[in-house]
Design an enzyme around this catalytic site. Structure first.
Site, mmCIF file in Angstrom:
data_model
loop_
_atom_site.group_PDB
_atom_site.id
_atom_site.type_symbol
_atom_site.label_atom_id
_atom_site.label_comp_id
_atom_site.label_asym_id
_atom_site.label_seq_id
_atom_site.Cartn_x
_atom_site.Cartn_y
_atom_site.Cartn_z
ATOM 1 N N GLU A 95 -4.687 2.309 -4.449
ATOM 2 C CA GLU A 95 -3.233 2.374 -4.358
ATOM 3 C C GLU A 95 -2.650 1.107 -3.729
ATOM 4 O OE1 GLU A 95 -4.864 4.543 -0.683
ATOM 5 O OE2 GLU A 95 -5.400 4.261 -2.776
ATOM 6 N N ASP A 107 0.842 -1.187 0.000
ATOM 7 C CA ASP A 107 0.000 0.000 0.000
ATOM 8 C C ASP A 107 0.882 1.244 0.000
ATOM 9 O OD1 ASP A 107 -2.925 1.045 0.505
ATOM 10 O OD2 ASP A 107 -1.628 2.202 1.864
#
Length: 386
Positions: free
Chosen positions: A305, A262
């Site tokens: 993301e 992440d």
């Protein structure tokens, strides 16, 4: 054996070209522009609608029209087919070479049609230059064609056509055709040559349609498995790859790990710099990820993301070492421009008894949450299976 009317054979070539031009023109307007070369092929076919008509009019219209213009158009059409195959396989376009060969051949044909009429010389010139174009096409397919039935079929037909043209060139040199004409009724070689050309206009165009359709299927398959922004695998493709590797893992007993990555504080990039900058960051990170991962890894965009990396034949120690290397590299990579942007990684391994990815992804997600809670820019792992 009944005689074949060669004028009818030549006229049929025009009809075949017209029919196939409609088919390929439809493909030109409906296929994505990433499939190159269709326009060249269609233009060649449209020229071949006119060319046989000029040959059919031999002896009815002036020689400069039926011989010089007719052969120039024939050479131009086959030259365009060469450009079509170059474009299709992404090779440099040799437009100058194609135009130069056509121009030289046309000048020679004009001399032996108007200044010093000689049918044999014209056949030698025309077949020699046509065989150059066909040979170029064969080489392109041999060197750059996909190993697939459609390419084998196309290449086989092109090779056969090349041999037919070369055979006509050879017989022109040694068979004593000085008294023959284009539509000589008793000329078996000319009959076979014109008949083969009529058939090949249809056959080669069908084969070209097969290879571009195959390319369309490949591109659609890639689109269905690829994230459009990052060009990494999408979630569906990740699960498919993971399932295949799990089945292989049951057979060979090897390990498999996964990384859930992440981008820390990514929302700030979108909020402060805009979504275009955020997209650029995602693309640059994805490119770096592909460069740094081992060849057997499966990197993909898991959502937003978040990125998921499947690591077949990798245990926990190897996965942790790779994750730490990616983390430190990303910190340096982003730090030069966006100091606050780092990555956190959750690591998990799959147990040999597991038949789905979901459990390991859940463990990696818990590890990622732990990394986030501990201050981000960290690697954490959940060691045990559920």
């Amino acid at each position: 054996m009944p005689q074949i009317d060669l004028r009818t054979t030549v006229f049929l070539s025009s009809v075949m070209s017209a029919l196939m031009s409609v088919v390929l023109l439809s493909a030109y307007y409906s296929f994505p522009r990433t499939i190159k070369g269709i326009g060249y092929w269609v233009t060649g076919l449209l020229i071949l609608v006119v060319t046989p008509v000029l040959f059919w009019l031999r002896g009815i219209v002036p020689d400069w029209l039926s011989i010089v213009v007719g052969n120039a158009l024939l050479l131009g059409a086959i030259g365009l087919w060469t450009l079509a195959i170059q474009a299709f396989y992404g090779r440099p376009q040799t437009r100058g070479l194609a135009a130069g060969l056509t121009a030289v051949a046309t000048l020679l044909l004009a001399w032996f049609a108007l200044a010093a009429p000689n049918y044999v010389a014209r056949v030698i010139i025309a077949t020699f230059f046509v065989s150059i174009f066909y040979t170029m096409q064969c080489v392109l397919m041999l060197r750059h064609g996909e190993r697939h039935f459609s390419t084998y079929f196309f290449g086989g037909l092109m090779a056969a056509q090349t041999l037919v043209v070369m055979a006509r060139f050879g017989t022109s040199l040694f068979a004593g055709l000085a008294e023959q004409t284009l539509f000589a009724p008793d000329d078996l070689i000319q009959t076979l040559y014109l008949s083969a050309n009529t058939f090949m206009v249809l056959a080669l165009s069908v084969a070209f349609m097969l290879v571009i359709t195959r390319r369309l299927h490949v591109e659609l398959d890639i689109l269905s498995r690829t994230d459009p922004l990052t060009q990494l695998l999408n979630r569906r493709a990740l699960y498919d790859a993971g399932q295949r590797e799990l089945e292989r893992m049951q057979v060979d007993g090897e390990e498999m790990a996964l990384l859930l990555i992440d981008l820390d504080h990514f929302k700030r990039v979108n909020d402060s710099l805009g979504h275009a900058e955020g997209d650029r960051v995602l693309k640059e990170f994805s490119a770096m990820l592909k460069r740094e991962l081992p060849a057997h890894a499966y990197p993909g965009r898991f959502g937003g993301e978040e990125f998921l990396v499947l690591l077949p034949r990798t245990g926990m120690d190897g996965a942790l070492a790779l994750a730490e290397r990616l983390r430190s590299m990303s910190a340096r990579f982003f730090g030069r421009r966006i100091a606050e942007l780092t990555i956190s990684i959750g690591v998990a391994c799959l147990d040999k008894t597991e038949t789905r990815l979901d459990g390991a992804i859940g463990r990696a997600d818990r590890a990622l949450y732990r990394a986030k809670s501990a201050g981000r820019n960290r690697v954490e792992a959940v060691m045990e299976a559920a």
